[in-house]
Design an enzyme around this catalytic site. Structure first.
Site, PDB file in Angstrom:
ATOM      1  NE  ARG A   1      -3.459  -2.151   2.625  1.00  0.00           N
ATOM      2  CZ  ARG A   1      -3.335  -3.455   3.217  1.00  0.00           C
ATOM      3  NH1 ARG A   1      -2.076  -3.691   3.788  1.00  0.00           N
ATOM      4  NH2 ARG A   1      -4.301  -4.379   3.035  1.00  0.00           N
TER       5      ARG A   1
ATOM      6  CE  LYS B   1      -7.215  -1.168   5.256  1.00  0.00           C
ATOM      7  NZ  LYS B   1      -7.691  -1.271   3.810  1.00  0.00           N
TER       8      LYS B   1
ATOM      9  CG  HIS C   1      -5.394   1.258  -4.140  1.00  0.00           C
ATOM     10  ND1 HIS C   1      -4.849   0.745  -2.889  1.00  0.00           N
ATOM     11  CD2 HIS C   1      -6.115   0.333  -4.366  1.00  0.00           C
ATOM     12  CE1 HIS C   1      -5.640  -0.308  -2.318  1.00  0.00           C
ATOM     13  NE2 HIS C   1      -6.315  -0.635  -3.308  1.00  0.00           N
TER      14      HIS C   1
ATOM     15  NE  ARG D   1      -3.038  -3.500  -1.764  1.00  0.00           N
ATOM     16  CZ  ARG D   1      -2.307  -4.217  -0.881  1.00  0.00           C
ATOM     17  NH1 ARG D   1      -1.347  -4.628  -0.697  1.00  0.00           N
ATOM     18  NH2 ARG D   1      -3.348  -5.100  -0.039  1.00  0.00           N
TER      19      ARG D   1
ATOM     20  CG  HIS E   1      -5.447  -9.118   0.228  1.00  0.00           C
ATOM     21  ND1 HIS E   1      -5.529  -9.043  -1.386  1.00  0.00           N
ATOM     22  CD2 HIS E   1      -5.492  -7.819   0.551  1.00  0.00           C
ATOM     23  CE1 HIS E   1      -5.828  -7.700  -1.871  1.00  0.00           C
ATOM     24  NE2 HIS E   1      -5.706  -6.978  -0.847  1.00  0.00           N
TER      25      HIS E   1
ATOM     26  CE1 TYR F   1      -5.842  -7.740  -8.893  1.00  0.00           C
ATOM     27  CE2 TYR F   1      -5.855  -8.754  -6.835  1.00  0.00           C
ATOM     28  CZ  TYR F   1      -5.912  -7.455  -7.785  1.00  0.00           C
ATOM     29  OH  TYR F   1      -5.917  -6.228  -7.130  1.00  0.00           O
TER      30      TYR F   1
END
Length: 189
Positions: free
Chosen positions: A41, A66, A131, A134, A157, A166
């Site tokens: 990020r 995060k 962003h 990423r 994630h 994806y």
């Protein structure tokens, strides 16, 4: 993030990197290359400290991410070379890789908004945000045949649902690979 999933085509990537390289701000190219090669990020990149860099192991360690987990990022290619060069001339009183300019003392890190917008426009990119670098990293990983589990790990994630967007790219890659195989076997189109 949103499901926009905008990523750079090869042509756009070449144009953006060239524009960032020409930027009057030398930090921009380093930050963009780090973003593209790690999939991290923007805040994770911009607040990096030298203590997180391990040149020997080619790894950047994020301690507080995060979702509160420690995460390792690959330190490869030009990102590695540029950071090594930067390490030779770094400010020993400040551990930040991207310290803010002197007049922005209260800032946490360097603000690259202006040079980023200049480079983006010079590259002819509309509707492209930081962003999306990423997304680009994740998309290229998927197209390189990297599994979604591994992509989730790199991006930090917690769920595979977050990287599921994806999956069509990895499917397309598998189909393309299969077509090469069929052609090689003499049973292609």
């Amino acid at each position: 993030g949103t499901g926009r999933g905008r990523f750079l085509s090869d042509d756009e990537r070449v144009r953006l990197l060239a524009a960032c390289r020409k930027s009057s701000n030398p930090e921009l190219y380093l930050a963009v290359v780090l973003s593209l090669t790690t999939g991290a990020r923007q805040a994770e990149i911009m607040t990096l400290r030298w203590s997180q860099i391990d040149f020997g192991r080619h790894v950047i360690t994020l301690h507080e991410t995060k979702n509160g987990e420690r995460r390792a990022l690959p330190l490869v290619g030009e990102a590695f070379t540029l950071l090594q060069e930067r390490a030779k001339v770094r400010n020993l009183k400040d551990d930040r890789i991207f310290p803010p300019k002197a007049y922005a003392k209260k800032a946490v890190c360097l603000d690259l908004t202006v040079p980023w917008n200049v480079a983006r426009k010079a590259a002819g990119l509309s509707d492209f945000h930081w962003h999306d670098l990423r997304h680009t990293a994740a998309s290229y990983l998927a197209m390189s045949g990297v599994s979604l589990v591994e992509i989730a790990k790199v991006l930090g994630h917690r769920t595979l649902q977050m990287v599921a967007r994806y999956s069509h790219l990895s499917d397309e890659h598998i189909v393309a690979t299969g077509e090469k195989l069929a052609a090689r076997l003499g049973v292609g189109k």
